[in-house]
Enzyme design. Sequence first.
Site, PDB file in Angstrom:
ATOM      1  N   ASP A  13      -0.836   1.138   2.802  1.00 24.79           N
ATOM      2  CA  ASP A  13      -1.429   1.367   3.974  1.00 24.79           C
ATOM      3  C   ASP A  13      -1.550   2.813   4.567  1.00 24.79           C
ATOM      4  O   ASP A  13      -1.476   3.177   5.772  1.00 24.79           O
ATOM      5  CB  ASP A  13      -0.685   0.343   5.212  1.00 24.79           C
ATOM      6  N   LYS A  16      -5.647   5.027   2.025  1.00 24.25           N
ATOM      7  CA  LYS A  16      -6.236   5.527   0.622  1.00 24.25           C
ATOM      8  C   LYS A  16      -7.532   5.223   0.614  1.00 24.25           C
ATOM      9  O   LYS A  16      -8.495   5.928   0.044  1.00 24.25           O
ATOM     10  CB  LYS A  16      -5.566   4.770  -0.458  1.00 24.25           C
ATOM     11  N   ASN A  38      -4.490  -8.508  -1.906  1.00 24.51           N
ATOM     12  CA  ASN A  38      -3.104  -8.301  -1.244  1.00 24.51           C
ATOM     13  C   ASN A  38      -3.459  -6.891  -0.454  1.00 24.51           C
ATOM     14  O   ASN A  38      -2.937  -6.654   0.310  1.00 24.51           O
ATOM     15  CB  ASN A  38      -2.060  -8.221  -1.856  1.00 24.51           C
ATOM     16  N   GLY A  40      -5.771  -4.011   1.668  1.00 20.49           N
ATOM     17  CA  GLY A  40      -6.654  -3.873   2.521  1.00 20.49           C
ATOM     18  C   GLY A  40      -7.174  -2.613   2.910  1.00 20.49           C
ATOM     19  O   GLY A  40      -6.064  -1.725   3.281  1.00 20.49           O
ATOM     20  N   HIS A  41      -8.102  -2.234   2.735  1.00 25.90           N
ATOM     21  CA  HIS A  41      -8.621  -0.839   2.827  1.00 25.90           C
ATOM     22  C   HIS A  41      -9.755  -0.965   4.203  1.00 25.90           C
ATOM     23  O   HIS A  41     -10.877  -1.673   3.733  1.00 25.90           O
ATOM     24  CB  HIS A  41      -9.320  -0.348   1.551  1.00 25.90           C
ATOM     25  N   GLN A 249      -1.819  -0.576  -2.566  1.00 24.60           N
ATOM     26  CA  GLN A 249      -0.490  -0.548  -2.412  1.00 24.60           C
ATOM     27  C   GLN A 249       0.039   0.753  -2.767  1.00 24.60           C
ATOM     28  O   GLN A 249      -0.606   1.629  -2.516  1.00 24.60           O
ATOM     29  CB  GLN A 249       0.286  -1.979  -3.486  1.00 24.60           C
ATOM     30  N   THR A 325      -4.661  -7.222   5.668  1.00 25.97           N
ATOM     31  CA  THR A 325      -4.883  -8.504   4.878  1.00 25.97           C
ATOM     32  C   THR A 325      -4.357  -9.547   5.796  1.00 25.97           C
ATOM     33  O   THR A 325      -4.869 -11.066   5.915  1.00 25.97           O
ATOM     34  CB  THR A 325      -4.290  -8.188   3.715  1.00 25.97           C
ATOM     35  N   THR A 326      -2.988  -9.391   6.394  1.00 24.15           N
ATOM     36  CA  THR A 326      -2.329 -10.449   7.033  1.00 24.15           C
ATOM     37  C   THR A 326      -2.387 -10.498   8.519  1.00 24.15           C
ATOM     38  O   THR A 326      -1.801 -11.390   9.280  1.00 24.15           O
ATOM     39  CB  THR A 326      -1.080 -10.503   6.411  1.00 24.15           C
ATOM     40  N   ARG A 328      -0.001  -8.875   9.897  1.00 25.15           N
ATOM     41  CA  ARG A 328       1.268  -8.733  10.223  1.00 25.15           C
ATOM     42  C   ARG A 328       1.350  -7.289  10.885  1.00 25.15           C
ATOM     43  O   ARG A 328       0.851  -6.354  10.559  1.00 25.15           O
ATOM     44  CB  ARG A 328       2.347  -8.828   9.040  1.00 25.15           C
TER      45      ARG A 328
HETATM   46  P1  IMP Z   1       2.411  -9.548  -2.782  1.00 22.77           P
HETATM   47  O1  IMP Z   1       1.926  -8.032  -3.403  1.00 22.77           O
HETATM   48  O2  IMP Z   1       1.417 -10.076  -1.846  1.00 22.77           O
HETATM   49  O3  IMP Z   1       3.102  -9.948  -3.900  1.00 22.77           O
HETATM   50  O4  IMP Z   1       3.613  -8.767  -1.681  1.00 22.77           O
HETATM   51  C1  IMP Z   1       4.570  -8.147  -2.198  1.00 22.77           C
HETATM   52  C2  IMP Z   1       5.224  -6.870  -1.130  1.00 22.77           C
HETATM   53  O5  IMP Z   1       4.067  -5.979  -1.304  1.00 22.77           O
HETATM   54  C3  IMP Z   1       5.278  -7.438   0.130  1.00 22.77           C
HETATM   55  O6  IMP Z   1       6.372  -6.763   0.844  1.00 22.77           O
HETATM   56  C4  IMP Z   1       3.803  -7.170   0.753  1.00 22.77           C
HETATM   57  O7  IMP Z   1       3.869  -7.003   2.180  1.00 22.77           O
HETATM   58  C5  IMP Z   1       3.600  -6.025   0.041  1.00 22.77           C
HETATM   59  N1  IMP Z   1       2.512  -5.532   0.078  1.00 22.77           N
HETATM   60  C6  IMP Z   1       1.338  -5.825  -0.809  1.00 22.77           C
HETATM   61  N2  IMP Z   1      -0.097  -5.420  -0.652  1.00 22.77           N
HETATM   62  C7  IMP Z   1       0.201  -4.558   0.328  1.00 22.77           C
HETATM   63  C8  IMP Z   1      -0.746  -3.720   0.842  1.00 22.77           C
HETATM   64  O8  IMP Z   1      -1.763  -3.554   0.474  1.00 22.77           O
HETATM   65  N3  IMP Z   1      -0.171  -2.707   1.864  1.00 22.77           N
HETATM   66  C9  IMP Z   1       1.218  -2.944   2.217  1.00 22.77           C
HETATM   67  N4  IMP Z   1       2.008  -3.631   1.847  1.00 22.77           N
HETATM   68  C10 IMP Z   1       1.521  -4.477   0.680  1.00 22.77           C
END
Ligand code: IMP
Length: 451
Positions: A13, A16, A38, A40-41, A249, A325-326, A328
């Site tokens: 985050d 990028k 997973n 989110g841009h 990520q 994405t979520t 949170r």
């Molecule tokens: P997963 O990639 O959904 O399996 O999540 C594994 C870990 O990576 C978790 O802590 C997620 O919150 C984190 N994560 C996955 N994708 C992102 C992203 O795009 N930004 C920030 N954290 C991420």
Amino acid sequence: MPGVVIVGAQWGDEGKGKVTDLLADRADVIVRFQGGNNAGHTIVRDGEEFKFHLIPSGILHPDKTCVIGNGVVLDPSILLGEIDGLRRRGIDVGNLRISANAHLIMPYHVLLDTAGETKLGKLSIGTTRRGIGPCYADKALRLGIRVQDLLDEKILRAKIRAALEPKQQALRELSVQRRKLRKEAGEEPAKGAAEPTVEEVPDPRLDLHTMTEEHVSYGHRLEPHIADTARLCWDALDDDRTVIFEGAQATLLDLDHGTYPFVTSSNPIAGAACVGAGVGPTDIDEVWGIAKAYATRVGAGPFPTELHDEVGERMLERGHEFGTTTGRRRRCGWMDLIALRYAVRLNRMSALTITKLDVLSGIDPLRVAVRYRSKEGAVLDRFPYHQSILHSAEPEYEELPGFDADISECRSEADLPREARDYLRFIADFAGVPIRLVGVGPDREQVVWID
Ligand code: IMP
């Protein structure tokens, strides 16, 4: 240029997408090489906001080719949703190419991700529950379904059948375990209201026939975009055209080099661009690392400089630190230069971008972590490889003067307050890499190019 990797230097985050969009002005091809939805841009153009999860951030440039590389895991329903959303807004996606070798996130991967996290309870990783880990696991197990399989119904059905059986078994076991745990905790629901197990009510999402039909129809829609994307990158690079490899990520979420097990299931570091796009190491000329002017993390795992005070709250609010994405809340903290220096070396960065510097305006003093102290009192000036040491490491800070001015209108280094320039210089000197670009607001114009 011509081969440029964009990599997250922290826990994701960092912005990028915005940097990719900016550098795309000078590029011909933009390739995503790992991760899935997973990510989110967010890109803001003339006040209009675009959010992508799978589509490369170069898509707003109609004359560029955007590629989803073989290293990506792709949920076809999400991708088609993004394509439809862009078309509705008048954005042409004709230049989108998808690797025939990319793996598909299937409905059972999403179910397994959620069931696995639920089972872990307090020890959960805090995944995005998008099926990323189970999909990469199937890839390694050679039970994966690839984009090319969508184009042959017979093969698709046979592969889904082979992959499905162990998933049903695993989900059944997880469901039984969950019930057992609930019973032990005295949480058994009233008679007749028990949660149905997979055995009792087959989940319609796990029906072989339905899943096959649905995916055949996805295949029809995606077919015009499916291509040999490695060759496409070679052709561009061999012609001296610029290719941007867009990471998702970030370094500290890397499966091998991040804060395992609190990581994602792919390799977001620069070295992985070669595998995930199908090019060689000598095709990469530059590595641009992206870091926020402070630090954030979503999900569980160590975060030495995390703040639990009003400064952290301020970063959260001013930086709108909620997951794309979520949704949170992101954990917020000071810039961690030990972690940044680790990321610089691991990715062999050639340039740094510091984003969201504007969020720090009004915070005085500013702090940056310059070493950790272990629980035994040892000074650690390198990122510890041992997870127990990192978990208990206490950061030690250098204090730097803050700045008050609104910097969102600054467009050159000289426009920035002296304290902001000193803050950037301190980071660059410590990390040992020049800062080339600074973000001072969400819009694509709100940047300061340096040199
Ligand atoms: P997963 O990639 O959904 O399996 O999540 C594994 C870990 O990576 C978790 O802590 C997620 O919150 C984190 N994560 C996955 N994708 C992102 C992203 O795009 N930004 C920030 N954290 C991420």
